[in-house]
Design a protein around this motif. Structure first.
Motif, PDB file in Angstrom:
ATOM      1  N   ASP A 199       4.386  -0.235   1.339  1.00  0.00           N
ATOM      2  CA  ASP A 199       4.224   1.208   1.319  1.00  0.00           C
ATOM      3  C   ASP A 199       5.454   1.846   1.972  1.00  0.00           C
ATOM      4  O   ASP A 199       6.337   1.141   2.481  1.00  0.00           O
ATOM      5  CB  ASP A 199       2.952   1.591   2.081  1.00  0.00           C
ATOM      6  CG  ASP A 199       2.344   2.904   1.620  1.00  0.00           C
ATOM      7  OD1 ASP A 199       3.113   3.792   1.216  1.00  0.00           O
ATOM      8  OD2 ASP A 199       1.105   3.052   1.672  1.00  0.00           O
ATOM      9  N   ILE A 200       5.524   3.181   1.968  1.00  0.00           N
ATOM     10  CA  ILE A 200       6.675   3.869   2.542  1.00  0.00           C
ATOM     11  C   ILE A 200       6.689   3.673   4.063  1.00  0.00           C
ATOM     12  O   ILE A 200       5.646   3.456   4.679  1.00  0.00           O
ATOM     13  CB  ILE A 200       6.661   5.362   2.183  1.00  0.00           C
ATOM     14  CG1 ILE A 200       5.371   6.030   2.682  1.00  0.00           C
ATOM     15  CG2 ILE A 200       6.820   5.559   0.688  1.00  0.00           C
ATOM     16  CD1 ILE A 200       5.340   7.519   2.472  1.00  0.00           C
ATOM     17  N   PRO A 201       7.876   3.722   4.688  1.00  0.00           N
ATOM     18  CA  PRO A 201       7.979   3.479   6.138  1.00  0.00           C
ATOM     19  C   PRO A 201       7.076   4.388   6.953  1.00  0.00           C
ATOM     20  O   PRO A 201       6.881   5.557   6.638  1.00  0.00           O
ATOM     21  CB  PRO A 201       9.464   3.750   6.429  1.00  0.00           C
ATOM     22  CG  PRO A 201      10.164   3.491   5.138  1.00  0.00           C
ATOM     23  CD  PRO A 201       9.205   3.942   4.067  1.00  0.00           C
ATOM     24  N   GLN A 202       6.506   3.809   8.004  1.00  0.00           N
ATOM     25  CA  GLN A 202       5.656   4.499   8.979  1.00  0.00           C
ATOM     26  C   GLN A 202       4.288   4.897   8.449  1.00  0.00           C
ATOM     27  O   GLN A 202       3.524   5.548   9.156  1.00  0.00           O
ATOM     28  CB  GLN A 202       6.357   5.729   9.569  1.00  0.00           C
ATOM     29  CG  GLN A 202       7.664   5.416  10.281  1.00  0.00           C
ATOM     30  CD  GLN A 202       7.521   4.320  11.324  1.00  0.00           C
ATOM     31  OE1 GLN A 202       6.605   4.341  12.146  1.00  0.00           O
ATOM     32  NE2 GLN A 202       8.414   3.332  11.296  1.00  0.00           N
ATOM     33  N   PRO A 220       9.211 -10.039   6.591  1.00  0.00           N
ATOM     34  CA  PRO A 220       9.077  -9.993   5.132  1.00  0.00           C
ATOM     35  C   PRO A 220      10.358  -9.493   4.446  1.00  0.00           C
ATOM     36  O   PRO A 220      11.048  -8.615   4.964  1.00  0.00           O
ATOM     37  CB  PRO A 220       7.925  -9.007   4.910  1.00  0.00           C
ATOM     38  CG  PRO A 220       7.958  -8.140   6.133  1.00  0.00           C
ATOM     39  CD  PRO A 220       8.374  -9.038   7.263  1.00  0.00           C
ATOM     40  N   ARG A 221      10.647 -10.064   3.293  1.00  0.00           N
ATOM     41  CA  ARG A 221      11.765  -9.599   2.466  1.00  0.00           C
ATOM     42  C   ARG A 221      11.219  -8.521   1.528  1.00  0.00           C
ATOM     43  O   ARG A 221      10.642  -8.822   0.481  1.00  0.00           O
ATOM     44  CB  ARG A 221      12.362 -10.781   1.685  1.00  0.00           C
ATOM     45  CG  ARG A 221      13.519 -10.381   0.765  1.00  0.00           C
ATOM     46  CD  ARG A 221      14.289 -11.608   0.292  1.00  0.00           C
ATOM     47  NE  ARG A 221      13.444 -12.516  -0.476  1.00  0.00           N
ATOM     48  CZ  ARG A 221      13.311 -12.476  -1.803  1.00  0.00           C
ATOM     49  NH1 ARG A 221      13.956 -11.556  -2.509  1.00  0.00           N
ATOM     50  NH2 ARG A 221      12.539 -13.357  -2.430  1.00  0.00           N
ATOM     51  N   VAL A 222      11.392  -7.282   1.903  1.00  0.00           N
ATOM     52  CA  VAL A 222      10.824  -6.149   1.162  1.00  0.00           C
ATOM     53  C   VAL A 222      11.767  -5.771   0.024  1.00  0.00           C
ATOM     54  O   VAL A 222      12.927  -5.426   0.260  1.00  0.00           O
ATOM     55  CB  VAL A 222      10.591  -4.946   2.092  1.00  0.00           C
ATOM     56  CG1 VAL A 222      10.017  -3.767   1.306  1.00  0.00           C
ATOM     57  CG2 VAL A 222       9.659  -5.324   3.243  1.00  0.00           C
ATOM     58  N   VAL A 223      11.278  -5.843  -1.215  1.00  0.00           N
ATOM     59  CA  VAL A 223      12.118  -5.562  -2.383  1.00  0.00           C
ATOM     60  C   VAL A 223      11.821  -4.196  -2.995  1.00  0.00           C
ATOM     61  O   VAL A 223      12.566  -3.737  -3.861  1.00  0.00           O
ATOM     62  CB  VAL A 223      11.961  -6.657  -3.458  1.00  0.00           C
ATOM     63  CG1 VAL A 223      12.419  -8.004  -2.920  1.00  0.00           C
ATOM     64  CG2 VAL A 223      10.519  -6.734  -3.961  1.00  0.00           C
ATOM     65  N   CYS A 224      10.742  -3.554  -2.574  1.00  0.00           N
ATOM     66  CA  CYS A 224      10.436  -2.213  -3.087  1.00  0.00           C
ATOM     67  C   CYS A 224       9.456  -1.542  -2.142  1.00  0.00           C
ATOM     68  O   CYS A 224       8.728  -2.205  -1.396  1.00  0.00           O
ATOM     69  CB  CYS A 224       9.849  -2.279  -4.505  1.00  0.00           C
ATOM     70  SG  CYS A 224       8.307  -3.213  -4.595  1.00  0.00           S
ATOM     71  N   ARG A 225       9.461  -0.224  -2.190  1.00  0.00           N
ATOM     72  CA  ARG A 225       8.515   0.584  -1.405  1.00  0.00           C
ATOM     73  C   ARG A 225       7.977   1.694  -2.303  1.00  0.00           C
ATOM     74  O   ARG A 225       8.758   2.435  -2.904  1.00  0.00           O
ATOM     75  CB  ARG A 225       9.184   1.187  -0.173  1.00  0.00           C
ATOM     76  CG  ARG A 225       9.496   0.166   0.914  1.00  0.00           C
ATOM     77  CD  ARG A 225      10.057   0.849   2.151  1.00  0.00           C
ATOM     78  NE  ARG A 225      10.369  -0.098   3.201  1.00  0.00           N
ATOM     79  CZ  ARG A 225       9.500  -0.497   4.146  1.00  0.00           C
ATOM     80  NH1 ARG A 225       8.269   0.007   4.137  1.00  0.00           N
ATOM     81  NH2 ARG A 225       9.855  -1.355   5.069  1.00  0.00           N
ATOM     82  N   PHE A 226       6.652   1.798  -2.385  1.00  0.00           N
ATOM     83  CA  PHE A 226       6.013   2.822  -3.213  1.00  0.00           C
ATOM     84  C   PHE A 226       4.974   3.561  -2.385  1.00  0.00           C
ATOM     85  O   PHE A 226       4.248   2.952  -1.594  1.00  0.00           O
ATOM     86  CB  PHE A 226       5.320   2.200  -4.425  1.00  0.00           C
ATOM     87  CG  PHE A 226       6.234   1.435  -5.344  1.00  0.00           C
ATOM     88  CD1 PHE A 226       7.273   2.073  -6.005  1.00  0.00           C
ATOM     89  CD2 PHE A 226       6.059   0.073  -5.550  1.00  0.00           C
ATOM     90  CE1 PHE A 226       8.107   1.368  -6.860  1.00  0.00           C
ATOM     91  CE2 PHE A 226       6.887  -0.641  -6.395  1.00  0.00           C
ATOM     92  CZ  PHE A 226       7.918   0.010  -7.055  1.00  0.00           C
ATOM     93  N   SER A 227       4.875   4.860  -2.601  1.00  0.00           N
ATOM     94  CA  SER A 227       3.816   5.634  -1.954  1.00  0.00           C
ATOM     95  C   SER A 227       2.552   5.659  -2.797  1.00  0.00           C
ATOM     96  O   SER A 227       1.543   6.209  -2.379  1.00  0.00           O
ATOM     97  CB  SER A 227       4.295   7.074  -1.708  1.00  0.00           C
ATOM     98  OG  SER A 227       4.590   7.710  -2.943  1.00  0.00           O
ATOM     99  N   ASN A 228       2.611   5.041  -3.975  1.00  0.00           N
ATOM    100  CA  ASN A 228       1.489   5.042  -4.919  1.00  0.00           C
ATOM    101  C   ASN A 228       1.041   3.610  -5.159  1.00  0.00           C
ATOM    102  O   ASN A 228       1.832   2.761  -5.577  1.00  0.00           O
ATOM    103  CB  ASN A 228       1.929   5.709  -6.232  1.00  0.00           C
ATOM    104  CG  ASN A 228       0.778   5.886  -7.198  1.00  0.00           C
ATOM    105  OD1 ASN A 228       0.167   4.922  -7.637  1.00  0.00           O
ATOM    106  ND2 ASN A 228       0.493   7.134  -7.544  1.00  0.00           N
ATOM    107  N   TYR A 229      -0.246   3.322  -4.901  1.00  0.00           N
ATOM    108  CA  TYR A 229      -0.744   1.957  -5.056  1.00  0.00           C
ATOM    109  C   TYR A 229      -0.690   1.491  -6.508  1.00  0.00           C
ATOM    110  O   TYR A 229      -0.555   0.294  -6.772  1.00  0.00           O
ATOM    111  CB  TYR A 229      -2.184   1.858  -4.539  1.00  0.00           C
ATOM    112  CG  TYR A 229      -2.303   1.952  -3.043  1.00  0.00           C
ATOM    113  CD1 TYR A 229      -1.356   1.371  -2.212  1.00  0.00           C
ATOM    114  CD2 TYR A 229      -3.372   2.613  -2.447  1.00  0.00           C
ATOM    115  CE1 TYR A 229      -1.471   1.456  -0.836  1.00  0.00           C
ATOM    116  CE2 TYR A 229      -3.493   2.705  -1.073  1.00  0.00           C
ATOM    117  CZ  TYR A 229      -2.539   2.124  -0.265  1.00  0.00           C
ATOM    118  OH  TYR A 229      -2.652   2.209   1.094  1.00  0.00           O
TER     119      TYR A 229
END
Length: 302
Positions: A199-202, A220-229
């Motif tokens: 999810d998005i930071p914080q 974790p190796r984070v490859v993407c961040r989405f605010s929408n599940y």
């Protein structure tokens, strides 16, 4: 006589900290907010603000009035509702804030049922994650929120009343052909080298997922961040990542597999309202509808 709108601006200044932030929240210019607060000082014949450099802060009298203002405004709303229906029929506007995965599973069914049962009741539904919903509730921008007691960064305090609604497991979500797509609980440490969707930071889930990974002794190796599940599920379904998601977020329309964690993690879902005068009939009706939610869907597929 004190103007309710100006009282709300003062309450928001206490919550948000700066005139600029209040202006953004109220869709006003900072100079307009300052002018209205100056009028409130004149109405009360009391110094409510003092300058510290380029900023203003509340005086002790301003703090007292700002923190009483919310109860005053709530009481006025209760009186207005009682006058409309003499307290017998829920009426008026209730602003309900809910995090993403609770909207379609809990909030929408409750609002649909209320629309049939109470035609004079209007519910405004707001998508608010826990890090945003609690300030919105305390600042008067929401009347009820669906949140979690497990969000450590913004704990529920004695100024709020909570109503337990449900519990929801946190699950590992993987592509359908992933080696983890079998049966049984999983140890997160076995997935230290996987690409992760966060999810998005914080946000609540970003902080929780990071904490769980670190407890399993890896970064974790984070490859993407989405605010929408839904976007997260689509990314996982495509085989591009794995994720930690609450069970309510796992939509069956996506071809993913879910695994429980070897050390189970659940979040407690609650409704919260501001503590003060007894809630008006409209707020009570929404709380009751949320408490009697339909059976929550089972997560994903086995």
């Amino acid at each position: 006589m004190m103007n309710p709108w100006r009282l709300r601006l003062l309450s928001q200044l206490d919550m948000l900290g700066t005139v600029r932030a209040v202006a953004q929240a109220a869709n006003l210019s900072p100079s307009s907010v300052s002018q209205q607060l100056a009028v409130l000082e004149a109405e009360t014949r009391t110094q409510l603000l003092e300058r510290t450099g380029r900023r203003v802060r509340l005086t002790p009298a301003g703090l007292i009035l700002a923190r009483r203002a919310r109860a005053i405004l709530d009481h006025m709303g209760s009186v207005e509702a009682e006058l409309r229906g003499f307290g017998e029929e829920p009426a008026g506007l209730v602003r309900l804030g809910a995090f993403q995965s609770a909207i379609h599973t809990m909030a929408v069914p409750a609002v649909s049922r209320l629309a049939r049962e109470h035609p004079h009741l209007d519910v405004e539904l707001l998508e608010l994650e826990p890090h945003a919903s609690m300030p919105a509730l305390r600042g008067g921008d929401a009347d009820i929120i669906i949140t979690t007691t497990d969000f450590d960064e913004l704990p529920l305090g004695p100024d709020l009343d909570i109503v337990p609604l449900a519990t929801d497991p946190v699950l590992l979500v993987v592509p359908p052909e992933h080696p983890a797509a079998g049966r049984g609980a999983v140890d997160l440490a076995a997935y230290a080298d996987e690409p992760w969707a966060f999810d998005i930071p914080q946000s609540y889930m970003a902080n929780l997922a990071l904490r769980l990974c670190r407890q399993a002794s890896f970064e974790p190796r984070v490859v993407c961040r989405f605010s929408n599940y839904m976007m997260t599920l689509q990314h996982v379904e495509a085989g591009l990542s794995i994720a930690l998601l609450p069970g309510l977020a796992v939509d069956r329309r996506y071809d993913v597999a879910t695994r429980e964690l070897a050390t189970p993690v659940t979040r407690t879902i609650t409704a919260a309202i501001r503590r003060g005068s007894p809630p008006r009939a409209a707020v009570r009706a929404v709380l009751e509808a949320l408490r009697h939610h339909p059976e929550l869907p089972l997560p994903g597929r086995e």
